[in-house]
Design an enzyme around this catalytic site. Structure first.
Site, PDB file in Angstrom:
ATOM      1  N   LYS A  77       0.852  -1.294  -0.130  1.00 51.44           N
ATOM      2  CA  LYS A  77       0.137  -0.173   0.054  1.00 51.44           C
ATOM      3  C   LYS A  77       1.010   1.226   0.103  1.00 51.44           C
ATOM      4  O   LYS A  77       2.015   1.176   0.589  1.00 51.44           O
ATOM      5  CB  LYS A  77      -0.835  -0.132   1.234  1.00 51.44           C
ATOM      6  CG  LYS A  77      -1.745   1.063   1.289  1.00 51.44           C
ATOM      7  CD  LYS A  77      -2.673   0.776   2.665  1.00 51.44           C
ATOM      8  CE  LYS A  77      -4.013   1.880   2.644  1.00 51.44           C
ATOM      9  NZ  LYS A  77      -4.892   1.427   4.049  1.00 51.44           N
ATOM     10  N   SER A 152      -9.518   1.315   2.799  1.00 54.82           N
ATOM     11  CA  SER A 152      -8.789   2.133   2.108  1.00 54.82           C
ATOM     12  C   SER A 152      -7.735   1.326   1.146  1.00 54.82           C
ATOM     13  O   SER A 152      -7.028   1.927   0.218  1.00 54.82           O
ATOM     14  CB  SER A 152      -8.070   3.124   2.730  1.00 54.82           C
ATOM     15  OG  SER A 152      -7.329   2.638   3.758  1.00 54.82           O
ATOM     16  N   SER A 176      -9.805  -1.241   6.845  1.00 52.43           N
ATOM     17  CA  SER A 176      -9.165  -0.946   5.544  1.00 52.43           C
ATOM     18  C   SER A 176      -8.403  -2.132   5.028  1.00 52.43           C
ATOM     19  O   SER A 176      -8.101  -2.184   3.640  1.00 52.43           O
ATOM     20  CB  SER A 176      -8.218   0.148   5.558  1.00 52.43           C
ATOM     21  OG  SER A 176      -9.092   1.374   5.404  1.00 52.43           O
TER      22      SER A 176
HETATM   23  N1  GLN Z   1     -13.134   3.430   6.219  1.00 46.40           N
HETATM   24  C1  GLN Z   1     -12.491   3.832   7.352  1.00 46.40           C
HETATM   25  C2  GLN Z   1     -12.343   5.285   7.417  1.00 46.40           C
HETATM   26  O1  GLN Z   1     -12.552   5.957   6.331  1.00 46.40           O
HETATM   27  C3  GLN Z   1     -11.409   2.895   7.944  1.00 46.40           C
HETATM   28  C4  GLN Z   1     -10.265   3.466   7.047  1.00 46.40           C
HETATM   29  C5  GLN Z   1      -8.983   2.670   7.591  1.00 46.40           C
HETATM   30  O2  GLN Z   1      -9.034   1.392   8.119  1.00 46.40           O
HETATM   31  N2  GLN Z   1      -7.647   2.999   7.219  1.00 46.40           N
HETATM   32  O3  GLN Z   1     -11.738   5.881   8.316  1.00 46.40           O
END
Ligand code: GLN
Length: 489
Positions: A77, A152, A176
């Site tokens: 990532k 994400s 994410s």
């Molecule tokens: N969808 C969640 C957020 O937007 C989780 C994101 C993540 O785990 N980095 O905060």
């Protein structure tokens, strides 16, 4: 294209001299060149660097043969720092940023014999559930190109699902790793907070962030975790607890007999897509049929989890993102004559941050402000403790808690971008594990409307071994993980 190998198969082939790290690397680069134009999963493909590294590994076969990830191509990532290789975290403000150091996970993977082939797209600073908040363009779901891959870590999940690489790393703050793994039909693990060093992970919400593997099999996820887990002098929050032998936890003989799995039935009564519900219920039946004891459990404070998560995560983000001022990293807005420093910061941040990041900085600054701290941030911390205690109670009588990973299968691109609250609800089943600091995995358990559905197991702190054992036993007895998306090699 030939049947793609798992990380384990590549390692075994390389160790036995049946193939080389260079061949595995070339195959991954070919797949990326062939498949990624339809998906947009990769931010950077580091072809030359990867090939150099693979050739260097192949030069000393005796040394390579003993490495646990010998010749395994891996994608990272783009919020994981790679020395000399651009790391943007999906943000314009880090356009062209080349870190002067490697994240601990990166050096550990390389030490284990893995070959980093590239960096994958993600929501800006990992804020999002669809990878649509990536400043460099969205990623598509290999199961349906008009759908989001989740977020994400959408690029990592899509890259693994489409068999461009056998394994990838993502980061999970509120889901994410697990949610994109679920929506792309692959496996993703969020380790216990502190199991994996965060040194070199671009921070979003430090009390929640963890780096985790995405893979096509539980065994591959375990292999990667084995390589990256453990204490680190560069991260004082990386726990000293000994790292278990995850391969031993996968012994087929262990199976599901004697396992207790808790299901919070009441949580599933609302807002769950009918197809997801069906796949989840079938999975629970399958676990039972294979000898697991299923018990009902209450997680009464989970209904506050989304609210609490979006208070704590935004508060921590507003503090973590204060460092992006145009002075030390990435992009700086041009200076006007007579400009003050503050005006330069302002223009840099105005141009460099996208709308979701700005929204979170504002929300986080607000909940931490003097007049509101007690009402929001402090209260959220108290409820966070209650959520953790709910899980402690459940896990006192069960090995794992089973939940769906996402309330719906992959939604359509653009469907939720105008409604942040709707987007946040995608995390309803994933935010509680990080709030409680607990490890959790998502594995494929079926399909709804032709799209993959994920089954989640949350376990006790530092007991990733049990999670892997249960997930592996289910996986080996089912075929869901074998399904390949239409866009794949
Ligand atoms: N969808 C969640 C957020 O937007 C989780 C994101 C993540 O785990 N980095 O905060």
């Amino acid at each position: 294209m030939s049947e793609p190998r798992t990380a384990r198969q590549i390692r075994d082939d390389v160790a036995a001299g049946r193939s080389s790290a260079t061949e595995a690397c070339e195959a991954a680069l070919e797949r990326i060149a062939h498949i990624d134009p339809s998906l947009n999963a990769f931010q950077t493909v580091a072809a030359e660097r990867a090939l150099d590294r693979a050739r260097t590994l192949d030069r000393d076969h005796a040394a390579l043969a003993s490495l646990p990830l010998a010749g395994v191509p891996i994608a990272l990532k783009d919020n994981l720092c790679t020395r000399g290789l651009t790391t943007t975290a999906g943000s314009r403000i880090l356009d062209g940023y080349r870190p002067p150091y490697d994240a601990t996970v990166v050096s550990r993977l390389e030490r284990a014999g893995a070959v980093i082939v590239g960096k994958t797209r993600c929501d800006e600073f990992a804020m999002g559930s669809s990878t649509e908040n990536c400043a460099y363009g969205p990623v598509k779901n290999p199961w349906a190109l008009d759908r989001i891959p989740g977020g994400s870590s959408g690029g990592s999940a899509a890259a693994v699902a489409a068999t461009m690489v056998p394994v990838a790393l993502g980061s999970d703050t509120g889901g994410s790793v697990r949610q994109p793994a679920a929506l792309c039909g692959v496996t993703g693990l969020k380790p216990t907070w502190g199991r994996v060093s965060r040194y070199g992970l671009i921070a979003f919400a430090s009390s929640l962030d963890q780096i985790g593997p995405i893979a096509r099999t539980v065994e591959d996820a375990a292999l990667v975790l084995q390589a990256i887990a453990g204490p680190d002098p560069c991260d004082a929050t990386a726990a000293l607890a000994p790292v278990a032998d995850y391969a031993a936890a996968l012994e087929p003989a262990k199976g599901l007999r004697g396992r207790t799995i808790a299901v919070p039935r009441r949580l599933l009564e609302e807002g769950l897509d009918a197809g997801v519900r069906q796949a989840f219920d079938d999975a629970v039946e399958a676990l039972k049929a294979r000898g697991a004891k299923i018990i009902d459990v209450e997680l009464p404070h989970n209904r506050h989890a989304i609210a609490i998560y979006y208070l704590i995560a935004t508060a921590e983000a507003s503090s973590n993102l204060a460092r992006y001022d145009g002075v030390r990293y990435g992009v700086r807005a041009p200076l006007d004559p007579g400009d003050t420093l503050i005006a330069m910061y302002g223009r840099t941040r105005e141009a460099g941050f996208g709308p979701e990041v700005k929204r979170r900085i504002m929300l986080g600054t607000y909940v931490l402000s003097a007049g509101y701290y007690d009402a929001y941030y402090l209260k959220a911390q108290q409820v966070r403790t209650l959520i953790r205690q709910d899980f402690e109670r459940a896990l006192a009588s069960a090995d794992v808690v089973a939940l769906p990973t996402s309330p719906t299968p992959a939604f359509r691109s653009g469907e939720r971008t105008a409604d942040p609250l709707k987007m946040y609800l995608a995390d309803v089943f994933t935010v509680s594990a990080p709030l409680a600091g607990l490890p959790a995995i998502s594995i494929p358990c079926g399909f709804a409307d032709g799209l993959p559905v994920g089954l989640q197991f949350v376990g006790r702190p530092f007991d990733e071994a049990t999670i892997f054992g249960v997930a592996h036993a289910y996986e080996r007895d089912t075929d869901w993980w074998k399904a390949r998306p239409p866009v794949s090699g």
